[in-house]
Design a protein around this motif. Structure first.
Motif, mmCIF file in Angstrom:
data_model
loop_
_atom_site.group_PDB
_atom_site.id
_atom_site.type_symbol
_atom_site.label_atom_id
_atom_site.label_comp_id
_atom_site.label_asym_id
_atom_site.label_seq_id
_atom_site.Cartn_x
_atom_site.Cartn_y
_atom_site.Cartn_z
ATOM 1 N N LEU A 131 1.084 -1.266 -0.072
ATOM 2 C CA LEU A 131 0.075 0.204 0.210
ATOM 3 C C LEU A 131 0.801 1.785 0.163
ATOM 4 C CD1 LEU A 131 -2.994 1.321 -0.098
ATOM 5 C CD2 LEU A 131 -2.759 1.024 2.531
ATOM 6 N N ALA A 132 1.405 0.930 0.829
ATOM 7 C CA ALA A 132 2.749 2.364 0.668
ATOM 8 C C ALA A 132 3.413 2.680 -0.429
ATOM 9 C CB ALA A 132 4.084 1.462 2.176
ATOM 10 N N ALA A 133 3.993 1.627 -1.621
ATOM 11 C CA ALA A 133 4.282 1.988 -2.528
ATOM 12 C C ALA A 133 3.788 2.089 -3.812
ATOM 13 C CB ALA A 133 5.070 0.092 -2.747
ATOM 14 N N TRP A 134 1.910 1.944 -3.436
ATOM 15 C CA TRP A 134 1.048 2.354 -4.261
ATOM 16 C C TRP A 134 0.986 3.606 -3.898
ATOM 17 C CZ3 TRP A 134 -4.569 0.393 -4.053
ATOM 18 C CH2 TRP A 134 -5.492 0.186 -5.168
ATOM 19 N N CYS A 135 0.706 4.293 -3.024
ATOM 20 C CA CYS A 135 0.412 5.429 -2.246
ATOM 21 C C CYS A 135 1.478 6.375 -2.902
ATOM 22 C CB CYS A 135 -0.770 5.189 -1.385
ATOM 23 S SG CYS A 135 -1.824 4.703 -1.234
ATOM 24 N N GLY A 136 2.749 5.653 -2.940
ATOM 25 C CA GLY A 136 3.557 6.446 -2.773
ATOM 26 C C GLY A 136 3.740 6.953 -4.920
ATOM 27 N N GLY B 240 -7.512 -0.988 -1.075
ATOM 28 C CA GLY B 240 -6.600 -1.251 -0.424
ATOM 29 C C GLY B 240 -6.278 -1.244 0.868
ATOM 30 N N MET B 241 -6.699 0.218 1.713
ATOM 31 C CA MET B 241 -6.727 0.330 3.124
ATOM 32 C C MET B 241 -7.488 0.049 3.861
ATOM 33 S SD MET B 241 -6.000 5.022 2.950
ATOM 34 C CE MET B 241 -6.721 5.503 1.563
ATOM 35 N N ALA B 242 -8.339 -0.582 2.674
ATOM 36 C CA ALA B 242 -9.408 -1.776 4.164
ATOM 37 C C ALA B 242 -8.614 -2.852 4.001
ATOM 38 C CB ALA B 242 -11.058 -1.239 2.887
ATOM 39 N N VAL B 243 -8.510 -3.501 2.684
ATOM 40 C CA VAL B 243 -7.545 -4.308 2.964
ATOM 41 C C VAL B 243 -6.664 -4.390 4.147
ATOM 42 C CG1 VAL B 243 -6.276 -6.516 1.718
ATOM 43 C CG2 VAL B 243 -8.127 -5.217 0.711
ATOM 44 N N VAL B 244 -5.921 -3.969 3.853
ATOM 45 C CA VAL B 244 -4.894 -3.937 5.261
ATOM 46 C C VAL B 244 -5.049 -3.598 6.500
ATOM 47 C CG1 VAL B 244 -2.673 -2.371 6.217
ATOM 48 C CG2 VAL B 244 -3.218 -2.659 3.172
ATOM 49 N N SER B 245 -6.141 -2.698 6.811
ATOM 50 C CA SER B 245 -7.041 -2.598 7.665
ATOM 51 C C SER B 245 -7.376 -3.446 8.447
ATOM 52 C CB SER B 245 -7.874 -1.455 7.419
ATOM 53 O OG SER B 245 -7.798 0.003 7.393
ATOM 54 N N VAL C 107 -3.828 2.779 9.493
ATOM 55 C CA VAL C 107 -4.076 3.262 7.910
ATOM 56 C C VAL C 107 -4.996 3.837 8.382
ATOM 57 C CG1 VAL C 107 -4.770 2.221 6.483
ATOM 58 C CG2 VAL C 107 -2.283 1.364 7.453
ATOM 59 N N PRO C 108 -6.630 3.270 9.252
ATOM 60 C CA PRO C 108 -7.312 4.238 9.316
ATOM 61 C C PRO C 108 -7.249 5.531 9.204
ATOM 62 C CG PRO C 108 -7.886 2.277 9.992
ATOM 63 C CD PRO C 108 -6.230 2.274 9.942
ATOM 64 N N ALA C 109 -6.351 5.738 10.360
ATOM 65 C CA ALA C 109 -6.134 7.556 10.588
ATOM 66 C C ALA C 109 -5.877 8.559 9.406
ATOM 67 C CB ALA C 109 -6.093 7.131 12.055
ATOM 68 N N ALA C 110 -5.044 7.331 8.614
ATOM 69 C CA ALA C 110 -4.373 8.418 7.662
ATOM 70 C C ALA C 110 -5.353 8.429 6.440
ATOM 71 C CB ALA C 110 -3.031 7.366 7.039
ATOM 72 N N ALA D 164 1.243 3.772 5.576
ATOM 73 C CA ALA D 164 1.184 2.810 5.654
ATOM 74 C C ALA D 164 2.954 2.041 5.800
ATOM 75 C CB ALA D 164 1.274 2.050 4.198
ATOM 76 N N VAL D 165 3.957 2.938 5.806
ATOM 77 C CA VAL D 165 5.344 2.730 6.332
ATOM 78 C C VAL D 165 5.566 2.369 7.797
ATOM 79 C CG1 VAL D 165 7.570 3.446 6.509
ATOM 80 C CG2 VAL D 165 5.978 3.236 4.286
ATOM 81 N N ILE D 166 4.637 3.448 8.651
ATOM 82 C CA ILE D 166 4.553 3.223 10.200
ATOM 83 C C ILE D 166 4.032 1.827 10.447
ATOM 84 C CG2 ILE D 166 3.580 4.576 11.977
ATOM 85 C CD1 ILE D 166 3.900 7.364 10.701
ATOM 86 N N LEU D 167 2.785 1.042 9.797
ATOM 87 C CA LEU D 167 2.219 0.029 10.334
ATOM 88 C C LEU D 167 3.044 -1.044 10.203
ATOM 89 C CD1 LEU D 167 -0.072 -1.754 11.788
ATOM 90 C CD2 LEU D 167 -0.779 -1.590 8.940
#
Length: 119
Positions: free
Chosen positions: A16-21, A37-42, A80-83, A103-106
């Motif tokens: 997700l970080a790479a995709w949003c980056g 994508g954020m929903a999947v990670v969450s 990720v939900p906060a971001a 996502a990197v922080i996660l």
């Protein structure tokens, strides 16, 4: 903790970080598919929260203390939900950068969470 779940959360967070980056580098804001994508990670992070709570409830003890483990567990589920929420407020390319940073922080939290549990 379940190592496979921790790895899955970390890898999907980095994807997700790479995709949003990539979206940030192209000057794009977060789109609907980024939120999917954020929903999947969450969902994976919430599954890990449930597994962690069940492990604590069944008598498992983290090596570095329950309080710090719970703090990291809740923080990783909320990261990720906060971001994503902050990216809604910033509908420019910087919204994508915010999600990528979250996502990197996660992913970093996952490494630390594994170390807290396993010692």
């Amino acid at each position: 903790m379940i190592d496979a779940l921790t790895i899955a959360v970390g890898v999907t967070a980095l994807a997700l970080a790479a995709w949003c980056g990539h979206a940030f580098s192209r000057g794009q804001s977060t789109k609907d598919w980024h939120f999917i994508g954020m929903a999947v990670v969450s969902v994976l992070a919430l599954a890990q929260l449930v597994v962690g709570l069940v492990r604590l409830g069944s008598g498992g003890r983290p090596a570095e203390g329950t309080a710090i483990f719970l703090a990291y567990l809740i923080g990783s589920a909320a990261c990720v939900p906060a971001a994503g929420y902050m990216s809604l407020a910033e509908r420019t390319r910087w919204g994508s950068a915010t999600v990528a940073a979250g996502a990197v922080i996660l992913a970093v939290l996952e490494v630390r969470l594994s170390a807290i549990w396993g010692g």
